[in-house]
Design a protein around this motif. Structure first.
Motif, PDB file in Angstrom:
ATOM      1  N   ILE A   1       6.869  -9.457  -5.396  1.00 23.24           N
ATOM      2  CA  ILE A   1       6.502 -10.723  -4.763  1.00 23.24           C
ATOM      3  C   ILE A   1       5.535 -10.501  -3.593  1.00 23.24           C
ATOM      4  N   GLY A   2       5.003  -9.311  -3.517  1.00 22.72           N
ATOM      5  CA  GLY A   2       3.967  -9.040  -2.507  1.00 22.72           C
ATOM      6  C   GLY A   2       4.441  -9.125  -1.082  1.00 22.72           C
ATOM      7  N   CYS A   3       5.723  -8.821  -0.826  1.00 22.36           N
ATOM      8  CA  CYS A   3       6.268  -8.985   0.531  1.00 22.36           C
ATOM      9  C   CYS A   3       5.839  -7.853   1.475  1.00 22.36           C
ATOM     10  N   GLU A   4       5.419  -6.725   0.926  1.00 22.13           N
ATOM     11  CA  GLU A   4       4.905  -5.578   1.691  1.00 22.13           C
ATOM     12  C   GLU A   4       5.984  -4.795   2.424  1.00 22.13           C
ATOM     13  N   LEU A   5       7.270  -5.074   2.143  1.00 21.00           N
ATOM     14  CA  LEU A   5       8.333  -4.306   2.792  1.00 21.00           C
ATOM     15  C   LEU A   5       8.242  -2.827   2.436  1.00 21.00           C
ATOM     16  N   CYS A   6       7.883  -2.541   1.199  1.00 17.07           N
ATOM     17  CA  CYS A   6       7.787  -1.137   0.775  1.00 17.07           C
ATOM     18  C   CYS A   6       6.712  -0.411   1.576  1.00 17.07           C
ATOM     19  N   ALA A   7       5.596  -1.073   1.775  1.00 17.16           N
ATOM     20  CA  ALA A   7       4.505  -0.452   2.538  1.00 17.16           C
ATOM     21  C   ALA A   7       4.921  -0.244   3.987  1.00 17.16           C
TER      22      ALA A   7
ATOM     23  N   ALA B   1       5.170   7.950   4.752  1.00 18.54           N
ATOM     24  CA  ALA B   1       3.910   8.662   4.498  1.00 18.54           C
ATOM     25  C   ALA B   1       2.711   7.720   4.511  1.00 18.54           C
ATOM     26  N   LYS B   2       2.993   6.432   4.696  1.00 21.34           N
ATOM     27  CA  LYS B   2       1.922   5.421   4.726  1.00 21.34           C
ATOM     28  C   LYS B   2       1.017   5.532   3.500  1.00 21.34           C
ATOM     29  N   CYS B   3       1.646   5.640   2.348  1.00 20.43           N
ATOM     30  CA  CYS B   3       0.818   5.824   1.150  1.00 20.43           C
ATOM     31  C   CYS B   3       0.826   4.621   0.220  1.00 20.43           C
ATOM     32  N   ILE B   4       1.482   3.516   0.632  1.00 17.75           N
ATOM     33  CA  ILE B   4       1.464   2.307  -0.207  1.00 17.75           C
ATOM     34  C   ILE B   4       0.537   1.288   0.422  1.00 17.75           C
TER      35      ILE B   4
ATOM     36  N   GLY C   1       2.257  -9.550  -5.998  1.00 18.92           N
ATOM     37  CA  GLY C   1       1.507  -8.391  -5.528  1.00 18.92           C
ATOM     38  C   GLY C   1       0.100  -8.422  -6.115  1.00 18.92           C
ATOM     39  N   PHE C   2      -0.834  -8.854  -5.324  1.00 20.59           N
ATOM     40  CA  PHE C   2      -2.214  -9.008  -5.785  1.00 20.59           C
ATOM     41  C   PHE C   2      -2.880  -7.633  -5.894  1.00 20.59           C
ATOM     42  N   VAL C   3      -2.704  -6.837  -4.861  1.00 20.26           N
ATOM     43  CA  VAL C   3      -3.174  -5.446  -4.874  1.00 20.26           C
ATOM     44  C   VAL C   3      -1.967  -4.562  -4.638  1.00 20.26           C
ATOM     45  N   TYR C   4      -1.841  -3.511  -5.413  1.00 18.80           N
ATOM     46  CA  TYR C   4      -0.742  -2.570  -5.199  1.00 18.80           C
ATOM     47  C   TYR C   4      -1.226  -1.167  -5.530  1.00 18.80           C
ATOM     48  N   GLU C   5      -1.177  -0.281  -4.559  1.00 17.50           N
ATOM     49  CA  GLU C   5      -1.637   1.093  -4.782  1.00 17.50           C
ATOM     50  C   GLU C   5      -0.665   2.080  -4.129  1.00 17.50           C
TER      51      GLU C   5
ATOM     52  N   TYR D   1      -2.742   5.612  -7.609  1.00 14.19           N
ATOM     53  CA  TYR D   1      -2.360   4.758  -8.732  1.00 14.19           C
ATOM     54  C   TYR D   1      -2.561   3.291  -8.367  1.00 14.19           C
ATOM     55  N   THR D   2      -3.181   2.583  -9.269  1.00 16.98           N
ATOM     56  CA  THR D   2      -3.417   1.164  -9.050  1.00 16.98           C
ATOM     57  C   THR D   2      -2.255   0.345  -9.627  1.00 16.98           C
ATOM     58  N   LYS D   3      -2.272  -0.932  -9.338  1.00 16.96           N
ATOM     59  CA  LYS D   3      -1.235  -1.807  -9.879  1.00 16.96           C
ATOM     60  C   LYS D   3      -1.228  -1.763 -11.411  1.00 16.96           C
ATOM     61  N   ASP D   4      -2.405  -1.792 -12.026  1.00 12.54           N
ATOM     62  CA  ASP D   4      -2.477  -1.760 -13.492  1.00 12.54           C
ATOM     63  C   ASP D   4      -1.830  -0.500 -14.057  1.00 12.54           C
ATOM     64  N   GLU D   5      -1.939   0.588 -13.344  1.00 11.73           N
ATOM     65  CA  GLU D   5      -1.363   1.848 -13.830  1.00 11.73           C
ATOM     66  C   GLU D   5       0.134   1.920 -13.565  1.00 11.73           C
ATOM     67  N   LEU D   6       0.571   1.273 -12.485  1.00  9.45           N
ATOM     68  CA  LEU D   6       1.985   1.341 -12.124  1.00  9.45           C
ATOM     69  C   LEU D   6       2.841   0.342 -12.904  1.00  9.45           C
TER      70      LEU D   6
END
Ligand code: SF4
Ligand code: SF4
Length: 227
Positions: free
Chosen positions: A64-70, A75-78, A98-102, A141-146
């Motif tokens: 849902i694009g909440c960004e909690l994971c980031a 490691a600040k990798c999301i 999640g519009f963009v997810y990497e 990894y992009t959203k399409d790949e994940l």
């Protein structure tokens, strides 16, 4: 130890045969049986590998694009950017998706804090940790790949070394805290349904080696649907 003594050890060991085994022998593609010479051991169900973005049974994205994971990632990798769901063609059941997810795998330490933080079981981990990149783009990894494929399983990217069965335990079902710690939660489903698998049966607790699937608990009556 002098030179001659050292050579003596070498010569003695020469005829003893090889005790180590070739790790990389018998590499098989996803879905194929590995060769007999394959020495890789099965991974435990809760091993932490590269991530997947999961979908509900109807194909809607769980993120849902909440960004909690980031926010929680040490490691600040999301990198996530949420966006409003288009009303005519929503991507997720929430207001946002999640519009963009990497994820940058040059930095990820597979701590799983992102998985723990996610309120919708959208981001979880596979068992795959053997992947090698020849350029930085592949490592991010992009959203399409994940995103899982239409069968609900992780996609097999060209630089990944999947073995049969390694794509099986990738969901929030495996993320969920085992019921063994709290007797109250034994045999209770505490996760949502997912594409390709439906609602997973509860895990066995300490007292139940082979429990039959049971209905979702009363206070979790939205399992199989959306959060
Ligand atoms: S597993 Fe840990 S390091 Fe990797 S993306 Fe998640 S929070 Fe970040
Ligand atoms: S993966 Fe989970 S925590 Fe991360 S933005 Fe999506 S819903 Fe939020």
């Amino acid at each position: 130890m002098g030179y001659l003594e050292g050579f003596g050890v070498t010569l003695r060991k020469w005829g003893e045969g090889v005790t180590t085994k070739e790790y990389r022998a018998g590499k098989a593609k996803k879905g194929e049986a590995p060769a007999e010479t394959d020495q890789k051991r099965p991974k435990p169900p809760r091993a932490h590998g590269r991530h997947v973005l999961n979908k509900y049974e109807d194909g809607m994205e769980k993120c849902i694009g909440c960004e909690l994971c980031a926010g929680v990632c040490p490691a600040k990798c999301i990198y996530v950017r949420g966006a409003e769901n288009p009303p005519e063609e929503p991507k997720s059941p929430g207001e946002r998706f999640g519009f963009v997810y990497e994820i940058n795998y040059l930095r990820c330490i597979h701590c799983d804090l992102c998985v723990e933080a996610c309120p919708t079981e959208a981001i979880t981990e596979t068992k795959l940790f053997e992947f090698s990149f020849t350029n930085r783009d592949d490592a991010i990894y992009t959203k399409d790949e994940l995103l899982v494929g239409e069968d609900g399983k992780p996609q097999n990217l060209p630089w990944e070394d999947w073995r049969p069965g390694e794509d099986q335990f990738t969901s929030g079902w495996m993320r969920a805290t085992a019921p063994a710690g709290r007797a109250d939660y034994e045999n209770r489903v505490a996760w949502s349904g997912e594409l390709g698998y439906g609602v997973r049966a509860p895990e066995a607790g300490q007292e139940h080696e082979d429990p039959a699937p049971v209905e979702a608990a009363d206070d979790h009556d939205d399992h199989g649907g959306h959060h």
